[in-house]
Design an enzyme around this catalytic site. Structure first.
Site, PDB file in Angstrom:
ATOM      1  N   TRP A 102      -2.021   1.598  -4.651  1.00  0.00           N
ATOM      2  CA  TRP A 102      -1.115   1.258  -5.861  1.00  0.00           C
ATOM      3  C   TRP A 102      -2.016   0.844  -6.950  1.00  0.00           C
ATOM      4  O   TRP A 102      -1.143   0.215  -7.803  1.00  0.00           O
ATOM      5  CB  TRP A 102      -0.679   0.114  -5.288  1.00  0.00           C
ATOM      6  CG  TRP A 102       0.987  -0.514  -5.497  1.00  0.00           C
ATOM      7  CD1 TRP A 102       1.381  -1.632  -6.282  1.00  0.00           C
ATOM      8  CD2 TRP A 102       1.503   0.807  -5.967  1.00  0.00           C
ATOM      9  NE1 TRP A 102       2.435  -1.902  -6.586  1.00  0.00           N
ATOM     10  CE2 TRP A 102       2.840  -0.340  -7.467  1.00  0.00           C
ATOM     11  CE3 TRP A 102       2.145   2.021  -6.228  1.00  0.00           C
ATOM     12  CZ2 TRP A 102       3.930   0.067  -7.717  1.00  0.00           C
ATOM     13  CZ3 TRP A 102       3.573   2.338  -7.119  1.00  0.00           C
ATOM     14  CH2 TRP A 102       4.232   1.738  -8.020  1.00  0.00           C
ATOM     15  N   LYS A 144       4.176  -5.182  -0.015  1.00  0.00           N
ATOM     16  CA  LYS A 144       5.426  -5.315   0.327  1.00  0.00           C
ATOM     17  C   LYS A 144       4.965  -5.523   2.247  1.00  0.00           C
ATOM     18  O   LYS A 144       4.852  -4.537   3.277  1.00  0.00           O
ATOM     19  CB  LYS A 144       6.540  -4.279   0.011  1.00  0.00           C
ATOM     20  CG  LYS A 144       6.681  -4.316  -1.427  1.00  0.00           C
ATOM     21  CD  LYS A 144       7.093  -2.110  -1.572  1.00  0.00           C
ATOM     22  CE  LYS A 144       7.154  -2.271  -2.601  1.00  0.00           C
ATOM     23  NZ  LYS A 144       7.813  -0.476  -3.208  1.00  0.00           N
ATOM     24  N   LYS A 198      11.690  -2.478   4.159  1.00  0.00           N
ATOM     25  CA  LYS A 198      12.052  -0.729   4.360  1.00  0.00           C
ATOM     26  C   LYS A 198      10.736  -0.158   5.073  1.00  0.00           C
ATOM     27  O   LYS A 198      11.008   1.144   5.561  1.00  0.00           O
ATOM     28  CB  LYS A 198      12.223  -0.173   2.740  1.00  0.00           C
ATOM     29  CG  LYS A 198      10.957  -0.576   1.658  1.00  0.00           C
ATOM     30  CD  LYS A 198      10.424   0.238   1.524  1.00  0.00           C
ATOM     31  CE  LYS A 198       9.418  -0.217   0.617  1.00  0.00           C
ATOM     32  NZ  LYS A 198       8.512   1.345   0.563  1.00  0.00           N
ATOM     33  N   ASP A 246      14.810   2.332  -1.988  1.00  0.00           N
ATOM     34  CA  ASP A 246      13.811   2.231  -2.136  1.00  0.00           C
ATOM     35  C   ASP A 246      13.569   2.956  -0.442  1.00  0.00           C
ATOM     36  O   ASP A 246      12.855   4.041  -0.853  1.00  0.00           O
ATOM     37  CB  ASP A 246      12.150   1.563  -1.761  1.00  0.00           C
ATOM     38  CG  ASP A 246      11.407   1.479  -2.038  1.00  0.00           C
ATOM     39  OD1 ASP A 246      11.055   2.680  -2.554  1.00  0.00           O
ATOM     40  OD2 ASP A 246      10.662   0.689  -2.106  1.00  0.00           O
ATOM     41  N   SER A 256       5.542   9.255   0.949  1.00  0.00           N
ATOM     42  CA  SER A 256       5.424   7.822   1.765  1.00  0.00           C
ATOM     43  C   SER A 256       4.678   8.126   2.993  1.00  0.00           C
ATOM     44  O   SER A 256       4.662   8.071   3.790  1.00  0.00           O
ATOM     45  CB  SER A 256       7.428   8.125   2.064  1.00  0.00           C
ATOM     46  OG  SER A 256       6.851   6.743   3.252  1.00  0.00           O
ATOM     47  N   ASN A 287       4.611   5.311   5.266  1.00  0.00           N
ATOM     48  CA  ASN A 287       5.062   4.338   6.163  1.00  0.00           C
ATOM     49  C   ASN A 287       5.875   5.807   7.536  1.00  0.00           C
ATOM     50  O   ASN A 287       5.609   6.165   8.460  1.00  0.00           O
ATOM     51  CB  ASN A 287       5.918   3.566   6.552  1.00  0.00           C
ATOM     52  CG  ASN A 287       5.436   2.511   5.704  1.00  0.00           C
ATOM     53  OD1 ASN A 287       4.558   1.449   6.894  1.00  0.00           O
ATOM     54  ND2 ASN A 287       4.975   1.953   4.738  1.00  0.00           N
TER      55      ASN A 287
END
Length: 317
Positions: free
Chosen positions: A11, A100, A184, A236, A246, A248
Protein backbone atom coordinates in the site's frame (compact mmCIF):
# COMPACT_ATOMS: atom_id res chain seq x y z
CA UNK A 1 3.16 19.47 -2.53
CA UNK A 2 6.03 17.45 -1.10
CA UNK A 3 4.83 14.23 0.52
CA UNK A 4 6.80 11.60 2.42
CA UNK A 5 5.44 8.07 2.49
CA UNK A 6 6.76 6.18 5.52
CA UNK A 7 6.67 2.46 4.81
CA UNK A 8 7.52 0.54 1.64
CA UNK A 9 5.09 -2.35 1.39
CA UNK A 10 2.26 -2.88 -1.08
CA UNK A 11 0.00 0.00 0.00
CA UNK A 12 2.85 2.41 0.74
CA UNK A 13 4.36 1.87 -2.69
CA UNK A 14 0.94 2.51 -4.23
CA UNK A 15 0.59 5.76 -2.26
CA UNK A 16 3.94 6.93 -3.57
CA UNK A 17 3.04 5.94 -7.13
CA UNK A 18 -0.42 7.49 -6.98
CA UNK A 19 0.63 10.80 -5.45
CA UNK A 20 3.59 11.22 -7.79
CA UNK A 21 1.34 10.63 -10.81
CA UNK A 22 -1.17 13.19 -9.53
CA UNK A 23 1.42 15.96 -9.53
CA UNK A 24 2.99 15.81 -6.06
CA UNK A 25 6.68 15.37 -5.24
CA UNK A 26 7.07 12.13 -3.34
CA UNK A 27 9.66 10.31 -1.31
CA UNK A 28 9.21 6.77 0.02
CA UNK A 29 11.05 5.58 3.11
CA UNK A 30 11.76 2.09 4.39
CA UNK A 31 13.82 0.69 7.21
CA UNK A 32 17.49 -0.05 6.41
CA UNK A 33 17.78 -3.64 5.23
CA UNK A 34 14.11 -3.96 4.29
CA UNK A 35 13.64 -6.47 1.47
CA UNK A 36 10.81 -4.36 0.04
CA UNK A 37 12.98 -1.24 0.05
CA UNK A 38 15.93 -2.96 -1.59
CA UNK A 39 13.66 -4.26 -4.33
CA UNK A 40 12.43 -0.73 -5.02
CA UNK A 41 15.98 0.63 -4.97
CA UNK A 42 17.34 -1.99 -7.34
CA UNK A 43 14.47 -2.21 -9.80
CA UNK A 44 12.18 0.75 -8.95
CA UNK A 45 9.32 -1.74 -9.00
CA UNK A 46 7.68 -4.52 -7.04
CA UNK A 47 5.14 -7.19 -7.97
CA UNK A 48 2.37 -4.57 -8.14
CA UNK A 49 3.76 -1.47 -9.86
CA UNK A 50 6.72 0.53 -11.14
CA UNK A 51 7.57 3.75 -9.34
CA UNK A 52 7.89 6.89 -11.49
CA UNK A 53 11.48 7.99 -12.06
CA UNK A 54 10.79 11.25 -10.23
CA UNK A 55 9.89 9.54 -6.92
CA UNK A 56 12.73 9.44 -4.39
CA UNK A 57 13.65 6.40 -2.29
CA UNK A 58 15.50 6.46 1.03
CA UNK A 59 16.21 4.59 4.25
CA UNK A 60 17.14 7.82 6.04
CA UNK A 61 14.23 8.64 8.37
CA UNK A 62 15.53 12.11 9.20
CA UNK A 63 15.66 12.92 5.48
CA UNK A 64 12.09 11.64 5.01
CA UNK A 65 10.78 13.69 7.94
CA UNK A 66 12.43 16.81 6.56
CA UNK A 67 11.27 16.28 2.97
CA UNK A 68 7.50 16.03 3.32
CA UNK A 69 5.08 18.84 4.06
CA UNK A 70 2.75 16.06 5.15
CA UNK A 71 3.65 12.51 6.14
CA UNK A 72 1.72 9.39 5.15
CA UNK A 73 2.39 6.36 7.34
CA UNK A 74 1.67 2.88 6.00
CA UNK A 75 3.18 0.20 8.24
CA UNK A 76 1.77 -2.58 10.42
CA UNK A 77 -0.81 -1.19 12.82
CA UNK A 78 0.85 -3.12 15.64
CA UNK A 79 4.15 -1.37 14.94
CA UNK A 80 2.77 2.17 15.04
CA UNK A 81 3.59 2.94 18.68
CA UNK A 82 7.24 1.93 18.48
CA UNK A 83 7.61 3.78 15.18
CA UNK A 84 6.05 7.00 16.44
CA UNK A 85 8.41 6.89 19.41
CA UNK A 86 11.26 7.52 16.95
CA UNK A 87 9.74 10.87 15.85
CA UNK A 88 10.67 14.19 17.48
CA UNK A 89 8.25 15.70 20.01
CA UNK A 90 6.42 18.00 19.59
CA UNK A 91 5.77 16.96 15.99
CA UNK A 92 4.49 19.81 13.85
CA UNK A 93 3.65 18.32 10.46
CA UNK A 94 0.31 16.64 9.64
CA UNK A 95 0.38 12.84 9.79
CA UNK A 96 -1.99 10.69 7.73
CA UNK A 97 -2.40 7.13 9.02
CA UNK A 98 -3.01 4.86 6.04
CA UNK A 99 -3.34 1.50 7.77
CA UNK A 100 -6.46 -0.04 9.29
CA UNK A 101 -6.24 -1.53 12.75
CA UNK A 102 -6.45 -1.15 16.51
CA UNK A 103 -3.62 -1.56 18.99
CA UNK A 104 -4.03 -5.16 20.15
CA UNK A 105 -2.77 -4.77 23.72
CA UNK A 106 -4.84 -1.66 24.52
CA UNK A 107 -7.76 -1.57 22.07
CA UNK A 108 -6.81 2.02 21.24
CA UNK A 109 -7.49 3.59 17.87
CA UNK A 110 -4.33 4.55 16.02
CA UNK A 111 -4.95 8.30 16.34
CA UNK A 112 -5.25 7.74 20.09
CA UNK A 113 -1.87 6.01 20.08
CA UNK A 114 -0.40 8.95 18.15
CA UNK A 115 -1.80 11.41 20.70
CA UNK A 116 -0.33 9.39 23.56
CA UNK A 117 3.13 9.26 21.97
CA UNK A 118 3.38 12.64 20.23
CA UNK A 119 1.08 14.75 22.40
CA UNK A 120 -2.57 15.71 22.11
CA UNK A 121 -1.80 18.60 19.74
CA UNK A 122 -0.38 16.35 17.01
CA UNK A 123 -2.27 16.77 13.71
CA UNK A 124 -3.49 13.34 12.61
CA UNK A 125 -5.88 12.10 9.96
CA UNK A 126 -6.84 8.70 8.59
CA UNK A 127 -7.18 7.52 4.98
CA UNK A 128 -9.77 4.74 4.71
CA UNK A 129 -12.19 3.08 2.34
CA UNK A 130 -12.23 0.53 -0.47
CA UNK A 131 -9.59 -0.01 -3.12
CA UNK A 132 -6.93 -2.52 -4.14
CA UNK A 133 -3.55 -1.69 -5.63
CA UNK A 134 -4.12 -4.26 -8.37
CA UNK A 135 -7.25 -2.39 -9.53
CA UNK A 136 -5.90 1.13 -9.15
CA UNK A 137 -2.80 0.48 -11.27
CA UNK A 138 -5.11 -0.73 -14.06
CA UNK A 139 -6.84 2.64 -13.98
CA UNK A 140 -9.98 1.45 -12.17
CA UNK A 141 -11.18 4.30 -9.90
CA UNK A 142 -12.77 4.16 -6.46
CA UNK A 143 -14.05 6.37 -3.65
CA UNK A 144 -12.34 6.72 -0.29
CA UNK A 145 -12.60 8.89 2.83
CA UNK A 146 -10.27 11.19 4.76
CA UNK A 147 -11.18 11.83 8.37
CA UNK A 148 -9.71 13.78 11.25
CA UNK A 149 -10.83 15.39 14.49
CA UNK A 150 -9.85 18.66 12.76
CA UNK A 151 -12.40 19.43 10.03
CA UNK A 152 -10.10 21.96 8.33
CA UNK A 153 -7.34 19.35 8.10
CA UNK A 154 -9.84 16.84 6.70
CA UNK A 155 -10.91 19.23 3.96
CA UNK A 156 -7.35 20.28 3.13
CA UNK A 157 -6.14 16.70 2.75
CA UNK A 158 -9.15 15.46 0.79
CA UNK A 159 -8.96 18.41 -1.58
CA UNK A 160 -5.19 18.07 -1.99
CA UNK A 161 -4.85 14.31 -2.39
CA UNK A 162 -7.78 13.50 -4.67
CA UNK A 163 -7.29 12.69 -8.34
CA UNK A 164 -8.80 10.83 -11.28
CA UNK A 165 -8.35 7.47 -9.55
CA UNK A 166 -9.61 8.40 -6.10
CA UNK A 167 -12.52 10.61 -5.18
CA UNK A 168 -12.38 11.53 -1.51
CA UNK A 169 -15.30 12.20 0.79
CA UNK A 170 -14.92 14.28 3.93
CA UNK A 171 -15.24 12.18 7.07
CA UNK A 172 -16.89 13.74 10.11
CA UNK A 173 -16.58 10.99 12.73
CA UNK A 174 -13.01 9.94 13.49
CA UNK A 175 -14.14 7.33 16.03
CA UNK A 176 -16.52 5.64 13.61
CA UNK A 177 -14.11 5.85 10.70
CA UNK A 178 -11.27 4.22 12.60
CA UNK A 179 -13.41 1.53 14.23
CA UNK A 180 -15.16 0.80 10.94
CA UNK A 181 -11.97 0.63 8.89
CA UNK A 182 -10.25 -1.65 11.39
CA UNK A 183 -13.15 -3.99 12.03
CA UNK A 184 -13.99 -4.61 8.38
CA UNK A 185 -10.81 -6.71 8.28
CA UNK A 186 -12.26 -9.00 10.96
CA UNK A 187 -15.44 -9.38 8.93
CA UNK A 188 -13.17 -10.12 5.97
CA UNK A 189 -11.52 -13.00 7.83
CA UNK A 190 -14.97 -14.35 8.70
CA UNK A 191 -15.91 -14.17 5.00
CA UNK A 192 -12.80 -16.12 4.06
CA UNK A 193 -13.62 -18.74 6.67
CA UNK A 194 -17.09 -19.10 5.17
CA UNK A 195 -15.50 -19.52 1.74
CA UNK A 196 -13.20 -22.21 3.13
CA UNK A 197 -16.13 -24.03 4.71
CA UNK A 198 -18.19 -23.92 1.51
CA UNK A 199 -20.66 -21.54 3.17
CA UNK A 200 -20.19 -18.49 0.95
CA UNK A 201 -23.99 -18.23 0.72
CA UNK A 202 -23.90 -16.86 4.28
CA UNK A 203 -21.89 -13.77 3.31
CA UNK A 204 -25.04 -11.71 2.89
CA UNK A 205 -26.02 -12.52 6.46
CA UNK A 206 -22.46 -11.78 7.55
CA UNK A 207 -22.66 -8.33 5.95
CA UNK A 208 -26.00 -7.50 7.55
CA UNK A 209 -25.09 -8.69 11.02
CA UNK A 210 -21.50 -7.41 10.82
CA UNK A 211 -22.56 -3.84 10.23
CA UNK A 212 -25.06 -4.05 13.10
CA UNK A 213 -22.58 -5.25 15.69
CA UNK A 214 -19.89 -2.77 14.69
CA UNK A 215 -22.38 0.11 14.61
CA UNK A 216 -23.43 -0.75 18.17
CA UNK A 217 -19.80 -0.73 19.29
CA UNK A 218 -19.13 2.56 17.53
CA UNK A 219 -22.07 4.23 19.22
CA UNK A 220 -20.95 2.96 22.63
CA UNK A 221 -17.52 4.53 22.04
CA UNK A 222 -19.02 7.93 21.21
CA UNK A 223 -19.08 7.62 17.43
CA UNK A 224 -22.01 7.66 15.00
CA UNK A 225 -23.81 4.45 14.00
CA UNK A 226 -24.36 5.75 10.46
CA UNK A 227 -20.60 5.99 9.82
CA UNK A 228 -20.37 2.19 9.74
CA UNK A 229 -22.74 2.17 6.76
CA UNK A 230 -20.37 4.43 4.84
CA UNK A 231 -17.11 4.00 2.96
CA UNK A 232 -14.94 3.11 5.94
CA UNK A 233 -16.82 -0.14 6.64
CA UNK A 234 -19.85 -1.29 4.62
CA UNK A 235 -18.52 0.51 1.55
CA UNK A 236 -15.34 -1.54 1.86
CA UNK A 237 -17.08 -4.92 2.10
CA UNK A 238 -16.88 -5.79 -1.60
CA UNK A 239 -13.12 -5.26 -1.57
CA UNK A 240 -12.68 -7.17 1.69
CA UNK A 241 -15.31 -9.94 1.73
CA UNK A 242 -15.39 -10.91 -1.94
CA UNK A 243 -12.27 -9.74 -3.77
CA UNK A 244 -9.55 -12.27 -4.66
CA UNK A 245 -7.07 -9.53 -3.69
CA UNK A 246 -8.29 -9.24 -0.09
CA UNK A 247 -5.52 -10.30 2.30
CA UNK A 248 -7.90 -10.84 5.21
CA UNK A 249 -10.40 -12.88 3.19
CA UNK A 250 -7.59 -15.03 1.82
CA UNK A 251 -6.14 -15.46 5.30
CA UNK A 252 -9.48 -16.72 6.64
CA UNK A 253 -9.87 -19.17 3.78
CA UNK A 254 -6.29 -20.41 4.14
CA UNK A 255 -6.79 -20.86 7.88
CA UNK A 256 -9.80 -23.13 7.33
CA UNK A 257 -7.97 -25.15 4.68
CA UNK A 258 -4.89 -25.40 6.92
CA UNK A 259 -2.76 -23.81 4.21
CA UNK A 260 0.21 -21.51 4.95
CA UNK A 261 -0.33 -17.80 4.33
CA UNK A 262 2.67 -15.52 4.43
CA UNK A 263 1.08 -12.06 4.11
CA UNK A 264 -0.04 -9.60 6.76
CA UNK A 265 -3.68 -9.88 7.84
CA UNK A 266 -4.38 -6.98 10.19
CA UNK A 267 -7.75 -8.47 11.13
CA UNK A 268 -6.11 -11.12 13.32
CA UNK A 269 -4.94 -8.66 15.97
CA UNK A 270 -7.97 -6.44 15.43
CA UNK A 271 -10.24 -9.34 16.39
CA UNK A 272 -8.41 -9.54 19.72
CA UNK A 273 -8.79 -5.77 20.19
CA UNK A 274 -12.51 -5.89 19.44
CA UNK A 275 -13.05 -8.64 22.00
CA UNK A 276 -11.31 -6.44 24.56
CA UNK A 277 -13.55 -3.49 23.64
CA UNK A 278 -16.59 -5.76 23.81
CA UNK A 279 -15.83 -6.47 27.47
CA UNK A 280 -14.88 -2.87 28.28
CA UNK A 281 -18.03 -1.42 26.69
CA UNK A 282 -20.47 -4.21 27.50
CA UNK A 283 -21.38 -4.61 23.81
CA UNK A 284 -22.00 -8.06 22.35
CA UNK A 285 -19.80 -8.70 19.29
CA UNK A 286 -20.64 -12.28 18.32
CA UNK A 287 -18.94 -12.27 14.90
CA UNK A 288 -15.72 -10.72 16.17
CA UNK A 289 -15.73 -13.12 19.13
CA UNK A 290 -16.30 -16.13 16.84
CA UNK A 291 -13.38 -15.10 14.60
CA UNK A 292 -11.07 -14.59 17.58
CA UNK A 293 -12.12 -17.87 19.23
CA UNK A 294 -11.60 -19.76 15.98
CA UNK A 295 -8.17 -18.25 15.34
CA UNK A 296 -7.06 -18.93 18.90
CA UNK A 297 -8.27 -22.53 18.76
CA UNK A 298 -11.01 -22.13 21.36
CA UNK A 299 -13.74 -23.16 18.94
CA UNK A 300 -14.17 -25.20 15.79
CA UNK A 301 -14.70 -22.89 12.81
CA UNK A 302 -17.72 -24.69 11.41
CA UNK A 303 -19.46 -24.79 14.77
CA UNK A 304 -18.68 -21.19 15.68
CA UNK A 305 -19.55 -19.60 12.33
CA UNK A 306 -22.44 -21.70 11.02
CA UNK A 307 -23.91 -21.84 14.53
CA UNK A 308 -23.52 -18.08 14.82
CA UNK A 309 -25.99 -17.44 12.02
CA UNK A 310 -28.35 -20.23 13.01
CA UNK A 311 -28.89 -19.20 16.61
CA UNK A 312 -32.25 -19.11 18.33
CA UNK A 313 -35.02 -17.06 16.70
CA UNK A 314 -34.99 -13.42 17.78
CA UNK A 315 -36.02 -10.01 16.45
CA UNK A 316 -33.68 -8.77 13.71
CA UNK A 317 -33.51 -5.22 15.12
Amino acid sequence: MKISVLGCGRWASFLCWYLQTTGHETLIWGRPGSVHLEQLRLHRRNEYLALPDEASITDDLECALEFGEILLISISAQGIRSFLQTLPVPFQKPIVLCMKGLEADTGLRLTEVAAQVLGKDVKTAVWAGPGHVQSFVKGIPNCMVIDSADSELTKFLADSLGGNLIRFYYGADIIGTEIGAASKNVIGIAAGMLDGLGLSCLKGVLMARGTREISRLTQSLGGKEITIYGLCHLGDYEATLFSPYSQNRKYGESFIKNEPYGHLAEGVETARSLCRLSLDCGVDLPISQAVHDTLSGKQNAKDSLSGLFLRSVKPEF
